[in-house]
Motif scaffolding. Structure first.
Motif, PDB file in Angstrom:
ATOM      1  N   SER A  57       8.068  -0.612  -2.377  1.00  0.00           N
ATOM      2  CA  SER A  57       6.629  -0.748  -2.195  1.00  0.00           C
ATOM      3  C   SER A  57       6.110   0.454  -1.414  1.00  0.00           C
ATOM      4  O   SER A  57       6.886   1.192  -0.805  1.00  0.00           O
ATOM      5  N   GLY A  58       4.791   0.634  -1.433  1.00  0.00           N
ATOM      6  CA  GLY A  58       4.198   1.793  -0.758  1.00  0.00           C
ATOM      7  C   GLY A  58       4.568   1.865   0.713  1.00  0.00           C
ATOM      8  O   GLY A  58       4.918   2.922   1.229  1.00  0.00           O
ATOM      9  N   GLY A  59       4.511   0.730   1.384  1.00  0.00           N
ATOM     10  CA  GLY A  59       4.818   0.711   2.808  1.00  0.00           C
ATOM     11  C   GLY A  59       6.259   1.123   3.072  1.00  0.00           C
ATOM     12  O   GLY A  59       6.539   1.930   3.957  1.00  0.00           O
ATOM     13  N   ASN A  60       7.175   0.582   2.275  1.00  0.00           N
ATOM     14  CA  ASN A  60       8.575   0.934   2.452  1.00  0.00           C
ATOM     15  C   ASN A  60       8.824   2.402   2.140  1.00  0.00           C
ATOM     16  O   ASN A  60       9.656   3.053   2.761  1.00  0.00           O
TER      17      ASN A  60
ATOM     18  N   PRO B 123      -1.015   8.494   7.597  1.00  0.00           N
ATOM     19  CA  PRO B 123       0.245   7.911   7.115  1.00  0.00           C
ATOM     20  C   PRO B 123       0.081   6.501   6.573  1.00  0.00           C
ATOM     21  O   PRO B 123       0.964   5.997   5.896  1.00  0.00           O
ATOM     22  N   THR B 124      -1.035   5.861   6.845  1.00  0.00           N
ATOM     23  CA  THR B 124      -1.171   4.465   6.414  1.00  0.00           C
ATOM     24  C   THR B 124      -2.180   4.313   5.289  1.00  0.00           C
ATOM     25  O   THR B 124      -2.627   3.208   5.014  1.00  0.00           O
ATOM     26  N   ARG B 125      -2.510   5.406   4.622  1.00  0.00           N
ATOM     27  CA  ARG B 125      -3.481   5.321   3.535  1.00  0.00           C
ATOM     28  C   ARG B 125      -2.958   4.372   2.455  1.00  0.00           C
ATOM     29  O   ARG B 125      -1.852   4.520   1.957  1.00  0.00           O
ATOM     30  N   GLY B 126      -3.767   3.380   2.132  1.00  0.00           N
ATOM     31  CA  GLY B 126      -3.400   2.449   1.071  1.00  0.00           C
ATOM     32  C   GLY B 126      -2.211   1.570   1.393  1.00  0.00           C
ATOM     33  O   GLY B 126      -1.501   1.140   0.496  1.00  0.00           O
TER      34      GLY B 126
ATOM     35  N   ASP C 153      -0.664  -1.915   3.370  1.00  0.00           N
ATOM     36  CA  ASP C 153      -1.189  -3.201   3.824  1.00  0.00           C
ATOM     37  C   ASP C 153      -1.125  -3.320   5.348  1.00  0.00           C
ATOM     38  O   ASP C 153      -0.389  -2.595   6.014  1.00  0.00           O
ATOM     39  N   ILE C 154      -1.882  -4.282   5.863  1.00  0.00           N
ATOM     40  CA  ILE C 154      -2.090  -4.361   7.308  1.00  0.00           C
ATOM     41  C   ILE C 154      -0.792  -4.575   8.068  1.00  0.00           C
ATOM     42  O   ILE C 154      -0.529  -3.941   9.081  1.00  0.00           O
ATOM     43  N   GLY C 155       0.072  -5.442   7.525  1.00  0.00           N
ATOM     44  CA  GLY C 155       1.316  -5.729   8.236  1.00  0.00           C
ATOM     45  C   GLY C 155       2.147  -4.470   8.453  1.00  0.00           C
ATOM     46  O   GLY C 155       2.567  -4.166   9.581  1.00  0.00           O
ATOM     47  N   THR C 156       2.363  -3.711   7.377  1.00  0.00           N
ATOM     48  CA  THR C 156       3.161  -2.495   7.476  1.00  0.00           C
ATOM     49  C   THR C 156       2.472  -1.464   8.350  1.00  0.00           C
ATOM     50  O   THR C 156       3.107  -0.722   9.093  1.00  0.00           O
ATOM     51  N   LYS C 157       1.138  -1.431   8.254  1.00  0.00           N
ATOM     52  CA  LYS C 157       0.359  -0.511   9.068  1.00  0.00           C
ATOM     53  C   LYS C 157       0.675  -0.695  10.542  1.00  0.00           C
ATOM     54  O   LYS C 157       0.979   0.260  11.259  1.00  0.00           O
ATOM     55  N   ARG C 158       0.612  -1.961  10.976  1.00  0.00           N
ATOM     56  CA  ARG C 158       0.876  -2.242  12.401  1.00  0.00           C
ATOM     57  C   ARG C 158       2.283  -1.782  12.749  1.00  0.00           C
ATOM     58  O   ARG C 158       2.521  -1.243  13.814  1.00  0.00           O
TER      59      ARG C 158
ATOM     60  N   ILE D  83       5.091   4.634  15.878  1.00  0.00           N
ATOM     61  CA  ILE D  83       4.540   5.894  16.379  1.00  0.00           C
ATOM     62  C   ILE D  83       4.411   5.853  17.900  1.00  0.00           C
ATOM     63  O   ILE D  83       4.810   6.781  18.605  1.00  0.00           O
ATOM     64  N   LYS D  84       3.903   4.714  18.401  1.00  0.00           N
ATOM     65  CA  LYS D  84       3.772   4.560  19.849  1.00  0.00           C
ATOM     66  C   LYS D  84       5.133   4.627  20.525  1.00  0.00           C
ATOM     67  O   LYS D  84       5.308   5.262  21.564  1.00  0.00           O
ATOM     68  N   GLU D  85       6.094   3.951  19.886  1.00  0.00           N
ATOM     69  CA  GLU D  85       7.437   3.887  20.430  1.00  0.00           C
ATOM     70  C   GLU D  85       8.050   5.282  20.509  1.00  0.00           C
ATOM     71  O   GLU D  85       8.682   5.654  21.501  1.00  0.00           O
TER      72      GLU D  85
END
Lengths: 331, 319, 506
Positions: free
Chosen positions: C399-402, C424-427, C429-434, C440-442
């Motif tokens: 999938s796109g997120g993976n 990096p999160t264009r298109g 889903d919200i779950g993967t985005k978070r 990134i924060k980590e």
């Protein structure tokens, strides 16, 4: 509101000029190169006359058709490595059927050969569309088939194309400077211009330009590609008949040279191998350039064996200049 | 997790190779039916001997096709390498062989520069270089007034000698080369990069790979392999004329395609190509055995490639 | 965003389009299990769902690009099933996609001819979209992407469709053009025709749409009226059981970091980008806020070695560097995560080969690979990013997120000091985005420096410590993340001064 990259105002004339240069610059440059070569030729050989000019048009005629045939397919985003064998097939079919007949009979034969080889070209396209095997593989394989069939029709080079039929291309009916071989080229615009203006022609460009967008625009991808191959077959048949007219001989092995030189001509003629970009004017001029080189070498007293080498080097230089543009723009 | 993934890929690849090998066996069976007793050790030996030059030529082609390119100059290079080797033979065999191989490397490097540095489409670049090579060879052959030069004994032995009666000498060159290529493609950084470039040039650049280095080396390798194939071929036919390897251009591409390497690049293997080369050689042998005229042979040859390629595309379901 | 319009959907107009029980399999993969969609005449209907929920499959079936395995579609009360896009088009169903479908090598006029589009109507809609006086002889190849989207939209509108599908069309549009698209969509509605609107941006959906159908895992899970506080419900429906978890993780803007300087950019100039100067520190996520085409692409490309700057300096660890190739930037520790995942991935190759690619990126690494060591490193990265590699070996099956995670995992293995994330999160889903923002924060907390551009302004506060704003190629503002709410960013991104700036500074 924020200004965006959207240009809304009518553009100044300068932009249009730039656009014209971008779109037609290469074609103009190819004609300029041809003109330059002609000037050089005349400088080397001051007694260059209508005879030499006639010889050139005869030599360039089959190659011009080969180039145009290849262009059709390349515009649709494909490639046809069987153009040469298709020409050879048309050539030997014509010889076999015309041998010992008169002009009218030969013309009927020519029409039938055109039909047959157009169908052969369409078959190339049909196999590619149906099997989904890459075009380069299929046409590579069918190039064996057409060449084999040509050999079956005629085992070895045989003269015997009726003289009247030969004269359709060999003479100079109107003026010594307008040889018939030049007039035969008119077949190209007669077919190409109406095609290019039609939806089917646009669809061929569309398929070569961006298949996904073409699909979304409602273009039938399969039929458009098939059409391109069929028209390629038609022009290859013209090339084979041109070969018959200019040489008077049926040559089953003529193929390979025209496949390779045809591709050379379209590269030189500014047709993008990626598809969707280019026209017929450039490749035709390129066919003349490629045919002129051996002649110039002979006038210079150089071994014409250098011809092939020079043709290769010329293509390398042309494509490298094209590539250099890309490299420099990136920098 | 990823172990399972990788083994799944292997399975699919191996299965398609199994299909190809089955086809190979079926063709051999056909020969045995047509002429009982024909398939014996000396037949196998013959097939291997004739397949070796094609197999080596197709090795270079495989490397290039994996990167998404194609090399239409392999046959011209093979011919030129053999001719120059033969014409240099009077000055010593070593010098002759080195000269022949050098032809391959130089032409390969020029191809590489065109493709990698100037971004010329491989089809065009190698087509043009093929013309340059053949043209130059013609000129060279006229300059070297000598008649068609003979092939040195060593090369002749390499191309058509046998050991223990049945094992072709060329196998001692081809087999190690094959092992090297198969392992190299799978297990070296260079091999990985060939697949990566064939799959997505831009992505490979973004990963910090200087693509031109890889391509340059690869085209040079292809040139070298073509030259080797030319030398072996001249040994097999015991002659080096100006059209020696011309007939092998199309089979070199066909062997790669039949062997399952994607013509668009990014996937494939040399083991497939080997089987492809063997299939084409056996096919030729079947047609010869049937006493099929050359013209019909060509037609059948073409038709079979179409059918194989179509079946292959169907089976693997590439979209 | 603009105020929520108060147009209530027409009370009980008959369904224009009714799709029910649509099923579509691709081999063993089920793309649609049971999708239902009911669009009334004269409404703007949103189609929502996380990535892989089946939106695009549904759109393709509606427009005839795919045929369903089961289920029925009725249009205006008649049973229909389209076998091609032109057939659907003939029935008045047309879709405008995120990537414009104009052919790059035909002139716009030829494009119209190809699709048999009436030219006068096309011109009329061009004027409405603010493109009056457009030269039809232009080739799309010569045009910018937002323009192409508008042309594509005008072409679709010109055939006066009964049902217009807008598939993520606003994703590549700047805010001002989005407004124009909305106006036209409302006008279509006013004429009693319907629009299906697909977007990941909730704000757009609630501003524009009358109702929203939500898909999850190939099934229709609900129909919501977004305007009346439906946003939360939409999110919940889209995410399913995970929704609560995500909601709990509220966005808390981080404080500015004070690590050592990682990258210093001085007077950088490239294309539209002019005299941009800023510093990026280790341990911080520096956000870049900008509308489409304000120089952010040029900035990232220069830093990643994809293009060369015309003048100015990039200093890494106090030393001036010249990047001629991505390899140079990578050696200096700067790596790029591009917006288009497929731009960075080898689609036919395995997840492992994709992640291990940087390990072989030098001549000195062309030799034999230590398979065991490589496997260990790759598996570590896969675990850390929770990449779902069950599906298939080939990256194109993910999938796109993976896929985006694979692109990031590559650099966890390859090593870096500065991560350049371009949308990096264009298109995605919200779950993967978070998840990605969490990572990134980590990474920043672990001492890396991150430069992050996102086209969705509200997300800046999710991940960043500090924000710089680009407008017209210049750096026009800089603020700590705490102040960078959507309103402030929007003003700055449009080149307006902050409201209370003058008084505060004085």
């Amino acid at each position: 509101m924020a200004s965006t990259a959207v240009a809304e105002a009518p553009r100044p004339a300068g932009f249009r000029f730039g656009r014209a240069a971008r779109r037609y610059g290469w074609t103009v440059a190819v004609y300029a190169l041809l003109a330059l070569l002609m000037v050089i030729t005349i400088a080397i050989k001051p007694d260059y006359g209508s005879f030499e000019w006639n010889t050139l048009t005869l030599a360039a005629l089959p190659l011009a058709f080969a180039a145009v045939a290849q262009t059709m397919v390349v515009l649709s985003g494909g490639i046809d490595l069987s153009v040469g064998p298709l020409m050879a097939l048309a050539n030997v079919l014509a010889l076999r059927a015309m041998l010992g007949h008169d002009l009218n009979y030969s013309l009927v034969v020519a029409l039938i050969v055109l039909l047959e080889v157009t169908l052969a070209g369409a078959l190339n396209g049909a196999i590619i569309v149906v099997t989904r095997v890459p075009d380069i593989v299929i046409t590579l394989a069918t190039s064996f088939i057409w060449a084999g069939l040509a050999l079956l029709v005629l085992a070895k080079p045989t003269p015997g194309i009726p003289l009247d039929f030969q004269n359709l291309a060999q003479g100079s009916t109107f003026s010594p400077w307008v040889p018939n071989a030049l007039l035969v080229l008119l077949v190209i615009p007669l077919v190409w211009i109406p095609l290019r203006r039609s939806r089917a022609g646009l669809a061929i460009y569309a398929v070569g330009s961006d298949r996904n967008a073409a699909f979304r625009s409602g273009v039938n991808l399969g039929w458009s590609r098939l059409l391109a191959y069929a028209v390629c077959g038609f022009f290859a048949a013209c090339g084979g008949l041109a070969l018959s007219m200019t040489t008077g001989v049926g040559t089953p092995l003529a193929g390979t040279y025209y496949t390779l030189s045809g591709v050379s001509a379209i590269v030189l003629g500014g047709v993008s191998l990626a598809g969707g970009r280019g026209g017929m004017l450039g490749p035709v001029a390129a066919a003349y350039i490629l045919s002129l080189i051996p002649a110039v070498l002979i006038y210079l007293g150089i071994d014409p064996n250098y011809g092939q080498m020079i043709q290769g080097v010329l293509i390398v230089i042309v494509v490298m200049i094209g590539g250099l543009g890309v490299v420099l723009r990136r920098a | 997790m990823s172990v399972r993934v990788v083994s799944a890929v292997r399975l699919v690849q191996q299965r398609s190779i199994v299909v190809l090998i089955a086809l190979l066996v079926a063709l051999a069976g056909l020969i045995e039916i047509i002429r009982p007793g024909a398939v014996n050790a000396s037949w196998v030996s013959n097939i291997l001997e004739f397949a070796a030059p094609l197999g080596i030529l197709a090795a270079g082609q495989t490397l290039v096709v994996i990167t998404g390119g194609i090399d239409l100059s392999v046959a011209n290079v093979a011919t030129a390498a053999a001719y120059i080797m033969a014409s240099q033979a009077p000055y010593g065999v070593t010098r002759a062989i080195v000269a022949g191989l050098l032809v391959g490397v130089v032409v390969g490097l020029v191809n590489g520069v065109g493709v990698a540095v100037f971004r010329v489409q491989p089809l065009i670049m190698t087509l043009a270089m093929g013309l340059v090579v053949t043209g130059s060879l013609n000129v060279y052959s006229q300059a070297a007034i000598r008649s068609v030069p003979g092939v040195p004994a060593v090369i002749h032995a390499l191309g058509s000698g046998t050991v223990l009666g049945y094992v072709p000498v060329s196998l001692f060159l081809w087999a190690p080369l094959a092992v090297l290529l198969i392992l190299g493609l799978r297990g070296t950084g260079f091999g990985r990069l060939l697949y990566a470039l064939g799959d997505n040039l831009e992505a490979t650049r973004l990963a910090g790979v200087r693509a031109w280095q890889v391509l340059l080396a690869n085209y040079a390798a292809c040139g070298l392999l073509s030259a080797v194939a030319g030398l072996v071929l001249s040994g097999t036919v015991n002659a080096a004329d100006l059209s020696l390897a011309t007939v092998l251009l199309l089979p070199s591409v066909a062997a790669v395609v039949i062997g399952g390497t994607s013509i668009f690049g990014g996937s494939g293997s040399y083991s497939g190509t080997i089987v492809g080369a063997l299939i084409l050689t056996v096919l030729n042998s079947v047609l010869t055995l049937l006493d099929v005229p050359d013209a019909v042979k060509q037609v059948l040859y073409g038709a079979i490639i179409v059918i194989l390629a179509a079946a292959y595309t169907r089976v693997l379901g590439h979209d | 965003m603009s105020a929520v319009p108060n147009d209530t959907p027409l009370a009980d107009s008959a369904a224009l389009l009714e799709a029910s029980g649509l099923v579509k399999h691709f081999g063993p993969v089920v793309a649609l299990r049971s999708a239902d969609l009911r669009v009334r005449g004269g409404e703007i209907h949103a189609l929502m769902g996380a990535n892989g929920a089946g939106k695009s499959t549904l759109v393709k079936i509606l427009t005839g690009a795919l045929t369903a395995d089961a289920g029925t579609i009725t249009l205006g009360g008649r049973n229909r099933s389209f076998r091609s896009t032109s057939e659907a088009r003939g029935a008045g169903l047309i879709c405008v996609y995120q990537d414009p479908s104009l052919l790059p090598d035909l002139t716009v006029l030829q494009n119209l001819k190809l699709t048999a589009t009436p030219i006068t109507a096309f011109r009329r809609y061009l004027i409405e979209l603010g493109l009056g006086g457009f030269d039809l002889q232009t080739m799309p190849r010569e045009l910018a992407r937002p323009t192409l989207s508008l042309l594509d939209l005008a072409r679709a509108l010109a055939i006066e469709p009964r049902l217009l599908l807008l598939d993520e069309i606003t994703a590549s549009l700047p805010a001002d053009l989005t407004v124009r698209v909305f106006n036209v969509a409302r006008q279509v509605r006013a004429e009693g025709r319907s629009v299906i609107f697909i977007s990941h941006r909730l704000a757009e959906v609630s501003a524009l749409c009358d109702r929203a159908t939500v898909l999850r895992d190939g099934k229709t899970v609900g129909v919501v009226e977004p305007a009346q506080g439906g946003e939360e419900r939409i999110v919940k429906l889209m995410l399913g059981p995970v929704a609560d978890e995500v909601a709990a993780e509220a966005a808390s803007p981080s404080a500015p970091a004070t690590g050592a300087v990682a990258v210093e950019v001085r007077d950088l100039k490239a294309g539209i980008l002019t005299d941009v100067t800023f510093t990026l520190r280790y341990g911080e996520v520096l956000g870049v806020a900008a509308l489409e085409g304000q120089g952010q692409q040029e900035l990232f490309d220069c830093l990643a070695g994809v293009r060369r700057s015309e003048s100015g300096q990039i200093m890494v660890g106090g030393k001036t560097r010249t990047f001629r190739h991505p390899a140079d930037a990578i050696r200096a520790g700067l790596v790029l995560i591009p917006a288009d995942r497929l731009q960075a991935l080898l689609r036919q190759r395995s997840v492992r080969e994709n992640i291990a690619l940087p390990l072989v990126n030098r001549i000195s690494r062309w030799g034999p690979i230590n398979t065991r060591r490589e496997k260990r490193r790759v598996e570590k990265a896969v675990k850390r990013l929770q990449i779902d590699t069950r599906v298939q070996s080939e990256v194109r099956r993910l999938s796109g997120g993976n896929q985006q995670k694979v692109g990031i995992a590559r650099w966890l293995v390859g090593g870096f000091q500065t991560l350049l994330c371009f949308d990096p999160t264009r298109g995605i889903d919200i779950g993967t985005k978070r998840q990605i923002y969490g990572l990134i924060k980590e990474l920043a907390a672990g001492g890396s420096a991150v430069l992050l551009f996102t086209s969705e302004l509200p997300e800046i506060q999710l991940a960043c410590n500090r924000v710089i704003v680009l407008f017209g190629g210049r750096l026009v503002d800089e603020m700590p993340a705490a102040e960078a709410d959507e309103k402030a960013l929007l003003r700055a991104a449009h080149g307006l001064p902050a409201e209370a700036d003058a008084e505060q500074e004085a």
